[in-house]
Enzyme design. Sequence first.
Site, PDB file in Angstrom:
ATOM      1  N   HIS A 176      -9.354  11.004  26.886  1.00 26.49           N
ATOM      2  CA  HIS A 176     -10.246  11.695  25.939  1.00 26.49           C
ATOM      3  C   HIS A 176      -9.629  13.065  25.641  1.00 26.49           C
ATOM      4  O   HIS A 176      -8.504  13.138  25.165  1.00 26.49           O
ATOM      5  CB  HIS A 176     -11.638  11.750  26.572  1.00 26.49           C
ATOM      6  CG  HIS A 176     -12.758  12.197  25.699  1.00 26.49           C
ATOM      7  ND1 HIS A 176     -12.645  12.384  24.353  1.00 26.49           N
ATOM      8  CD2 HIS A 176     -14.063  12.520  25.999  1.00 26.49           C
ATOM      9  CE1 HIS A 176     -13.809  12.788  23.848  1.00 26.49           C
ATOM     10  NE2 HIS A 176     -14.672  12.890  24.829  1.00 26.49           N
TER      11      HIS A 176
ATOM     12  N   HIS B 155      -7.351   4.779  18.868  1.00 22.10           N
ATOM     13  CA  HIS B 155      -8.719   5.303  18.925  1.00 22.10           C
ATOM     14  C   HIS B 155      -9.686   4.140  18.948  1.00 22.10           C
ATOM     15  O   HIS B 155      -9.434   3.117  18.318  1.00 22.10           O
ATOM     16  CB  HIS B 155      -9.003   6.185  17.701  1.00 22.10           C
ATOM     17  CG  HIS B 155     -10.159   7.095  17.904  1.00 22.10           C
ATOM     18  ND1 HIS B 155     -11.449   6.692  17.680  1.00 22.10           N
ATOM     19  CD2 HIS B 155     -10.209   8.369  18.339  1.00 22.10           C
ATOM     20  CE1 HIS B 155     -12.245   7.697  17.963  1.00 22.10           C
ATOM     21  NE2 HIS B 155     -11.535   8.727  18.370  1.00 22.10           N
TER      22      HIS B 155
ATOM     23  N   ASP C  52      -5.327  14.359  18.893  1.00 23.62           N
ATOM     24  CA  ASP C  52      -4.580  15.011  19.959  1.00 23.62           C
ATOM     25  C   ASP C  52      -3.071  14.969  19.754  1.00 23.62           C
ATOM     26  O   ASP C  52      -2.335  15.619  20.488  1.00 23.62           O
ATOM     27  CB  ASP C  52      -4.920  14.358  21.309  1.00 23.62           C
ATOM     28  CG  ASP C  52      -6.354  14.628  21.701  1.00 23.62           C
ATOM     29  OD1 ASP C  52      -6.771  15.785  21.580  1.00 23.62           O
ATOM     30  OD2 ASP C  52      -7.059  13.682  22.113  1.00 23.62           O
TER      31      ASP C  52
HETATM   32  N1  CMC Z   1      -0.203   3.242  23.441  1.00 23.65           N
HETATM   33  C1  CMC Z   1       0.137   1.944  23.616  1.00 23.65           C
HETATM   34  N2  CMC Z   1      -0.739   0.925  23.509  1.00 23.65           N
HETATM   35  C2  CMC Z   1      -2.009   1.241  23.219  1.00 23.65           C
HETATM   36  C3  CMC Z   1      -2.430   2.559  23.023  1.00 23.65           C
HETATM   37  C4  CMC Z   1      -1.475   3.589  23.133  1.00 23.65           C
HETATM   38  N3  CMC Z   1      -1.813   4.859  22.954  1.00 23.65           N
HETATM   39  N4  CMC Z   1      -3.755   2.583  22.751  1.00 23.65           N
HETATM   40  C5  CMC Z   1      -4.164   1.314  22.792  1.00 23.65           C
HETATM   41  N5  CMC Z   1      -3.100   0.496  23.056  1.00 23.65           N
HETATM   42  C6  CMC Z   1      -3.126  -0.968  23.110  1.00 23.65           C
HETATM   43  C7  CMC Z   1      -3.783  -1.463  24.382  1.00 23.65           C
HETATM   44  O1  CMC Z   1      -2.847  -1.629  25.414  1.00 23.65           O
HETATM   45  C8  CMC Z   1      -4.398  -2.767  23.911  1.00 23.65           C
HETATM   46  O2  CMC Z   1      -3.359  -3.714  23.814  1.00 23.65           O
HETATM   47  P1  CMC Z   1      -3.657  -5.272  24.155  1.00 23.65           P
HETATM   48  O3  CMC Z   1      -4.601  -5.729  23.083  1.00 23.65           O
HETATM   49  O4  CMC Z   1      -2.309  -5.921  24.100  1.00 23.65           O
HETATM   50  O5  CMC Z   1      -4.264  -5.287  25.520  1.00 23.65           O
HETATM   51  C9  CMC Z   1      -4.840  -2.464  22.489  1.00 23.65           C
HETATM   52  O6  CMC Z   1      -3.957  -1.413  22.039  1.00 23.65           O
HETATM   53  C10 CMC Z   1      -6.295  -1.994  22.404  1.00 23.65           C
HETATM   54  O7  CMC Z   1      -6.439  -0.863  23.251  1.00 23.65           O
HETATM   55  P2  CMC Z   1      -7.720  -0.533  24.118  1.00 23.65           P
HETATM   56  O8  CMC Z   1      -7.312   0.253  25.315  1.00 23.65           O
HETATM   57  O9  CMC Z   1      -8.518  -1.784  24.347  1.00 23.65           O
HETATM   58  O10 CMC Z   1      -8.519   0.390  23.109  1.00 23.65           O
HETATM   59  P3  CMC Z   1      -9.720   1.336  23.463  1.00 23.65           P
HETATM   60  O11 CMC Z   1     -10.552   1.417  22.246  1.00 23.65           O
HETATM   61  O12 CMC Z   1     -10.391   0.902  24.715  1.00 23.65           O
HETATM   62  O13 CMC Z   1      -9.019   2.734  23.789  1.00 23.65           O
HETATM   63  C11 CMC Z   1      -8.022   4.849  23.554  1.00 23.65           C
HETATM   64  C12 CMC Z   1      -8.924   3.790  22.902  1.00 23.65           C
HETATM   65  C13 CMC Z   1      -8.073   6.118  22.715  1.00 23.65           C
HETATM   66  C14 CMC Z   1      -8.546   5.186  24.952  1.00 23.65           C
HETATM   67  C15 CMC Z   1      -6.580   4.284  23.625  1.00 23.65           C
HETATM   68  O14 CMC Z   1      -6.092   4.032  22.335  1.00 23.65           O
HETATM   69  C16 CMC Z   1      -5.637   5.230  24.368  1.00 23.65           C
HETATM   70  O15 CMC Z   1      -5.555   5.184  25.594  1.00 23.65           O
HETATM   71  N6  CMC Z   1      -4.918   6.149  23.643  1.00 23.65           N
HETATM   72  C17 CMC Z   1      -4.095   7.140  24.285  1.00 23.65           C
HETATM   73  C18 CMC Z   1      -4.964   8.283  24.791  1.00 23.65           C
HETATM   74  C19 CMC Z   1      -5.443   9.168  23.670  1.00 23.65           C
HETATM   75  O16 CMC Z   1      -4.682   9.553  22.788  1.00 23.65           O
HETATM   76  N7  CMC Z   1      -6.724   9.550  23.731  1.00 23.65           N
HETATM   77  C20 CMC Z   1      -7.325  10.455  22.752  1.00 23.65           C
HETATM   78  C21 CMC Z   1      -8.342   9.758  21.928  1.00 23.65           C
HETATM   79  S1  CMC Z   1      -8.774  10.674  20.437  1.00 23.65           S
HETATM   80  C22 CMC Z   1      -9.474  12.149  20.953  1.00 23.65           C
HETATM   81  C23 CMC Z   1     -10.759  11.970  21.641  1.00 23.65           C
HETATM   82  O17 CMC Z   1     -11.750  11.615  21.009  1.00 23.65           O
HETATM   83  O18 CMC Z   1     -10.797  12.218  22.832  1.00 23.65           O
END
Ligand code: CMC
Length: 514
Positions: A320, A359, A415
Site C-alpha cells: 500500500h 492496482h 507510487d
Molecule cells: N509485479 C508483478 N506481478 C504483479 C504485480 C507487480 N507489481 N502486481 C500484480 N501482479 C500479478 C500477480 O502476481 C498476479 O499474477 P497471477 O494472476 O499470475 O497470479 C496478478 O498480477 C494479479 O495480482 P494480484 O496480487 O492478485 O492483484 P491484487 O489486486 O491483489 O494486488 C497490488 C494489487 C497493488 C497489491 C499488486 O498489484 C502489487 O503488489 N503491486 C505492487 C505494490 C504496489 O505498487 N502497491 C501500491 C498500490 S497503489 C497505491 C496505494 O493505493 O497504496
Amino acid sequence: MPAKTSRRKSRRIAPPAAAAVRSKRQAPRPRPVAASRNGHATAAGRNGGQARAQRQTVTLTDNRTGKSYELPIRDGTIDAIGLRQVKTGSDDFGLMSYDPAFTNTASCRSAITYIDGDRGILEYRGYPIEQLAEKSTYLETAYLLVHGELPTPRELEQWTHDIKYSTMVHENIKKFIDGFNYDAHPMGMLIGTVGAFSTYYPDARHIDDPASRELQTWRLIAKMPTIAAFAYRHSRGLPFVYPDNDLSFTGNFLSMLWKMSEAKYTPEPVLERAMQVLFILHADHEQNCSANAMRSVGSSRPDPYSATAAAAAALYGPLHGGANEEVLRMLELIGDKKRVPEFIKKFKKGEGRLMGFGHRVYKNYDPRAKIIKRTADEVFDLTGRNPLLDIALELERIALEDDYFVSRKLYPNVDFYSGIIYQALGFPVEMFPVLFAIPRTAGWIAQWREMITDPEQKIARPRQIYTGARGRKYQAIAKRPKSAANHLDDHQHRAVRLAPMPFASGAADSSARF
Ligand code: CMC
C-alpha cells in the site's frame, strides 16, 4: 459516555420464495441504477431507459434442494445477508459469501471518491482529479472531501484559520518523539504519536457530537505534518521547528522540515506547489486498505486518533503506501537502465514484484501517476534530473510492451513516480510513506465521518469458514505427544533472530537488540 446514535434496524432478510421479495428499503427506486464498466454503480446508468424496464433481481437456484430464490439487485449489488435464506434445512446456518480480500464486496455506500478503474478515472466528490491538481490547494481539497462541496471564500478562510491554529502540539509530544530510537522509522513514529493523541484529547471520544468531530478533523489534518516533521528532525538529531502559520500548509511543512538557523524559512514556490499537487493526489482513494482500516476500527467507535493510527499502520505496508519507499529501493537496486530486462524477467518469474505497478481497482494507467510524471518534470527543472527516472521510464516502457504485464493489466500506479520526486526534493526514502499519510488523513477522516453518520453501518465483523478441530479433550502437559504443530525449534529460533531484514529494507539489523 458518548450518546448512542439512533440506528435503523438491520436489513430484513427476504424470505425464500420464487416471487420477487422486497423489503421496505428495497422498494422500486425512482431512478434505476446500472453498473458501470468496472462493476461500480453509476447513478445515471448508461442504459437507464432499458434498465427501468428490466426486473432488478437475480434468480439463484440451489441445486442441493432445487429451490429458487429471487434476490433484489440494488446499485449493481445483492445484499450478502440475502444469501442466508438459501438453506438445505432448518439446522443449516444458510449460505454466506466468501471474499477474503474484499475483491468483489462493497462494504459501504460512499459519496466521497469515485474511481472507474477500467477507464482510469478518479474524482473527489465528482470533481476530476486533473482539475483539482491543476487548480486547487490541498486545504481546499481537504474541505471538499470532508464537507462534500468546494468552499466559498469565507468558508475557505475559516477552514484555513481553524487548521492553521491547530498545527501546534503539546510540548510533551516532543518528549514522546524523543523517546524513539535514533533510527526509528518515521512511519512508526507517526503511527505511535497519532495514536498517543487519543490520550491528549480525551474529548475526542464524543464521536456522536458533530462539533467534536469537526474539532478532531482540524486537529488531525493540522498536526500530522507537525509530527511527521518532528519525526524527521528527531531521526536527523536536529532541533524541532515550530509551525509557522504565515506559510501555506505545504510551505509550513517544508519549513518544519528544512529550516535551520535562518530567522524565517521561505519555501521555493515550485517545490511548495509540487507538494500541494502530491498532497491533492494522495488525499483519498475510496475503499483502499487504510480507508477500510479507518472504517473498520472506527466502527467499534473509539476516538478518531486511535482509528487513524490503525489506518496509518495499514498504509505502512509495502503493498500500500509503503510501496513508494520500495520503488526507490528497487530502482537503486537495478542501478542501471541496461539491467531492466534482467529484473523484468525476475518479476515475471515471481521473484519479487515490480513495485509501483498494478492496482486492485485500476486496470488502466493510474491517472495520478500521469500527473506525477508531469510534476516531476517541473521539479527536475529546478533540482536537476533524478537519474533514477531513466530506469523508471525504461521499466515502464518494457513492462507496457510485455505480455505478462499487458495481459494482467498492470500499469504504473501513484507510487511509481512519486518517490523519484520526493528524493529530488531531498526526502530520505523512509519519509515516503509519511508523505503519503499526511494528505491521506483528510480522506481517512472524511471516510470516518461518513461511516459514523451512516445509519446502515454497524460494527465491522466478518464471518469465517472455520477449518480447525472441534470438541477436543484437554490433556495434561505431561501426557501430550511431541508436537507436530508449526513451532520453531531452537535452531529455527536462532535463524530467525539472525535473519537479515526483509528485501530492500534499509533499516538497521535489530537482531542484536533485546
Ligand atoms: N509485479 C508483478 N506481478 C504483479 C504485480 C507487480 N507489481 N502486481 C500484480 N501482479 C500479478 C500477480 O502476481 C498476479 O499474477 P497471477 O494472476 O499470475 O497470479 C496478478 O498480477 C494479479 O495480482 P494480484 O496480487 O492478485 O492483484 P491484487 O489486486 O491483489 O494486488 C497490488 C494489487 C497493488 C497489491 C499488486 O498489484 C502489487 O503488489 N503491486 C505492487 C505494490 C504496489 O505498487 N502497491 C501500491 C498500490 S497503489 C497505491 C496505494 O493505493 O497504496
